[in-house]
Design an enzyme around this catalytic site. Structure first.
Site, PDB file in Angstrom:
ATOM      1  NE  ARG A 269      -0.655  10.699  10.104  1.00 55.03           N
ATOM      2  CZ  ARG A 269      -1.002   9.457  10.456  1.00 55.03           C
ATOM      3  NH1 ARG A 269      -1.003   9.107  11.731  1.00 55.03           N
ATOM      4  NH2 ARG A 269      -1.323   8.558   9.544  1.00 55.03           N
TER       5      ARG A 269
ATOM      6  CG  LEU B  88      -1.723  -1.253   1.485  1.00 58.11           C
ATOM      7  CD1 LEU B  88      -2.596  -1.066   2.715  1.00 58.11           C
ATOM      8  CD2 LEU B  88      -2.575  -1.584   0.272  1.00 58.11           C
TER       9      LEU B  88
ATOM     10  NE  ARG C 215      58.971  33.039 -14.739  1.00 50.06           N
ATOM     11  CZ  ARG C 215      59.481  31.976 -14.119  1.00 50.06           C
ATOM     12  NH1 ARG C 215      58.689  31.006 -13.681  1.00 50.06           N
ATOM     13  NH2 ARG C 215      60.778  31.874 -13.953  1.00 50.06           N
TER      14      ARG C 215
ATOM     15  CG  ASP D  82       3.334   3.820   6.371  1.00 56.41           C
ATOM     16  OD1 ASP D  82       3.178   2.583   6.400  1.00 56.41           O
ATOM     17  OD2 ASP D  82       2.544   4.618   6.915  1.00 56.41           O
TER      18      ASP D  82
ATOM     19  N   GLY E 268      -9.101   4.888   1.932  1.00 57.08           N
ATOM     20  CA  GLY E 268      -8.728   3.991   3.016  1.00 57.08           C
ATOM     21  C   GLY E 268      -7.951   2.776   2.545  1.00 57.08           C
TER      22      GLY E 268
ATOM     23  NE  ARG F  10      32.415  19.703  -9.495  1.00 63.01           N
ATOM     24  CZ  ARG F  10      32.470  20.754 -10.316  1.00 63.01           C
ATOM     25  NH1 ARG F  10      33.439  21.635 -10.208  1.00 63.01           N
ATOM     26  NH2 ARG F  10      31.544  20.912 -11.236  1.00 63.01           N
TER      27      ARG F  10
ATOM     28  CE1 TYR G  75      31.635  27.633 -19.626  1.00 60.19           C
ATOM     29  CE2 TYR G  75      31.910  29.257 -17.871  1.00 60.19           C
ATOM     30  CZ  TYR G  75      31.143  28.696 -18.879  1.00 60.19           C
ATOM     31  OH  TYR G  75      29.884  29.188 -19.134  1.00 60.19           O
TER      32      TYR G  75
ATOM     33  CB  ALA H 223      56.970  28.535 -10.648  1.00 65.08           C
TER      34      ALA H 223
END
Ligand code: UD1
Ligand code: CA
Length: 456
Positions: free
Chosen positions: A15, A8, A439, A103, A78, A332, A386, A422
């Site tokens: 509730r 059921l 750099r 339940d 019911g 992730r 991205y 670096a």
């Protein structure tokens, strides 16, 4: 004897005060209705009909992989009415139908088997599961005759003062002879406090016909129904205790089982040690000899043997043997970390492959990348995956040494046996065996401070 089952699961669950149907609330990571289905199946019953109504589509979606059939109860009139809605499912069958509620997820295989065996061996027309409780509030009471046989069940709201004192409750789980049940369903009425068709009234009806009605008592812990958030937390507590006990019996050390949260389908091998505050979810597998220090969350992941994890989050990913993760790493979904690797503090890995023996020790982001083995990522490396519109891939070969504070602007390729100075921002392919420096060269302007009058 042919056995089938009905669950059921059409009620609203007012509730719970929730937009989610009650039976889809989870206990230790699994929807209550799916826990009940699993328990019925391992007890040997595979022909299962779920009565759906409130949130029918959601309940169907959540159970669809469980190979069950459904009956629709349009209006929730019911529990008796709910079973009337399964007439199609029952009508061509002969034998026993076991009825459970979606339940009450704590019922065990043992008790289901006991209920069915008792019912079938003794040839009862109906058998109910009951429990003796301290506080029977809200439950249907089991009224027994002087002969000690069950004569009927009275719902809490329909009890008189005497009946309210009865502390044997109806667990809401039954076995019926299918033919007798179908016949009696037509005799149900809704002349009661709630104006509902009560399934437990069938017991009184069969008894009045002089038929055999039995009762099997079980521990209340197994029959507890969940009608509110408080009861949901109580069910969770019982289930958690059972799960943790099972793992300890299998050879897993739980330093503090009261503060360890392991979902139902998690698999942990022996000699793994789990410190408090770990949340291990979904279909996670943890192999032997791992150490999970405090406060990690691991979901739907595979952790191979001898892995150490500290205070990290690992989602839908794989971690190879002998690797260490954390503290404060965030791995992730769709990441695969190899063997004897190191993922250190404040490192985020997203949808990337990290090869064996590669070290990503601190403050680094790696997204949409394939990294080979024996590489070393300096502190503060960022894979710039991205460009504001789309995600691009970065490929890093084997034996690559990446200096601190490097940007790898995707899409870009760094070949085997290379060094990156670096502070470099790498935008072009680095050929095998090269040192890449990207750099501005340092310029020292001698005496500049004095000349500008800025000396303090
Ligand atoms: C029910 C029993 C009570 C028992 C208790 C045990 C009835 C009338 N009472 O009470 O004797 O002690 O369970 O936990 O059966 N449902 C439907 N359709 C409906 C109404 C309910 O499918 O029209 C389903 C609900 O989704 C739920 C189950 O039936 O899974 C039980 O319904 P609920 O309203 O929770 O019954 P209780 O008041 O707990
Ligand atoms: Ca209930």
């Amino acid at each position: 004897m042919y056995n089938c089952a009905i669950i059921l699961a059409a009620g609203e669950g007012k509730r719970m005060k929730s937009s989610t149907p009650k039976v889809l609330h989870k206990v230790c990571g699994k929807e209550m209705v799916n826990i009940v289905i699993d328990t019925i199946k391992i007890s040997g019953i595979n022909d299962i009909n779920v009565i759906i109504g409130r949130g029918a589509d959601k309940v169907k979606d959540a159970t669809i992989n469980n190979n069950v059939s459904y009956s629709l109860q349009d209006k929730q009139l019911g529990t008796g009415h709910a079973v009337m809605c399964a007439k199609e499912f029952l009508k061509s069958k002969k034998g026993t139908v076991a009825i459970f509620t979606g339940d009450a997820p704590l019922i065990t295989k043992n008790s289901v088997e006991k209920l069915i065996a008792f019912h079938n061996e003794e040839n009862y027309k109906a058998t109910i599961l009951t429990s003796i409780v301290d506080n029977p509030d809200g439950y249907g009471r089991v009224v027994r005759e002087s002969s000690q046989e069950v004569s009927r069940i009275v719902e809490h709201k329909d009890c008189n003062a005497e009946e309210l004192k009865i502390n044997e409750i109806n667990a809401g789980m039954y076995c019926f002879d299918i033919e007798s049940l179908l016949r009696s369903l037509d005799k149900l009425n809704n002349n009661n406090a709630q104006g509902e068709y009560y399934l437990p009234d069938i017991i009184g009806i069969l008894k009045n016909e002089g038929l055999k009605v039995g009762a099997v008592p079980v521990e209340f812990e197994e029959t507890m129904g969940v009608n509110s958030r408080v009861q949901l937390s109580e069910a969770e507590k019982v289930m958690r205790k059972r799960i943790n006990l099972m793992h300890m019996e299998n050879g897993v050390t739980l330093i503090d089982p009261d503060n360890t949260y392991i979902d139902l389908d998690v698999d942990i091998c022996n000699d793994t040690i789990v410190y408090p505050g770990n949340i291990i979810q979904g279909n996670t597998v943890i192999k032997e000899n791992c150490t999970l220090y405090a406060n990690s969350r691991i979901e739907d992941s595979f952790i191979d043997k001898n892995v150490t994890i500290q205070c990290s989050t690992i989602l839908k990913s794989k971690i190879g043997e002998n690797t260490t993760v954390g503290p404060f790493a965030y791995i992730r979904p769709e990441s695969v970390v190899g063997k004897s690797a190191r993922i250190g503090d404040f490192v985020e890995i997203k949808k990337s492959v990290i090869g064996d023996e590669t070290k990503v020790s601190h403050l680094t982001y790696i997204g949409d990348a394939e990294v080979g083995s024996k590489c070393n990522f300096g502190c503060g490396t960022v894979v710039v995956n991205y460009d504001g519109a789309k995600k691009c891939k970065t490929l890093v070969g084997n034996n690559v040494f990446i200096g601190c504070n490097t940007n790898l602007v995707s899409p870009v390729k760094v070949n085997d046996n290379t060094y990156i100075a670096a502070g470099s921002t790498i935008t072009d392919e680095v050929p095998e065996g090269a040192l890449a420096i990207a750099r501005a060269k340092q310029v020292n302007k001698e005496g500049w401070v004095e000349k500008k009058g800025k000396k303090k």
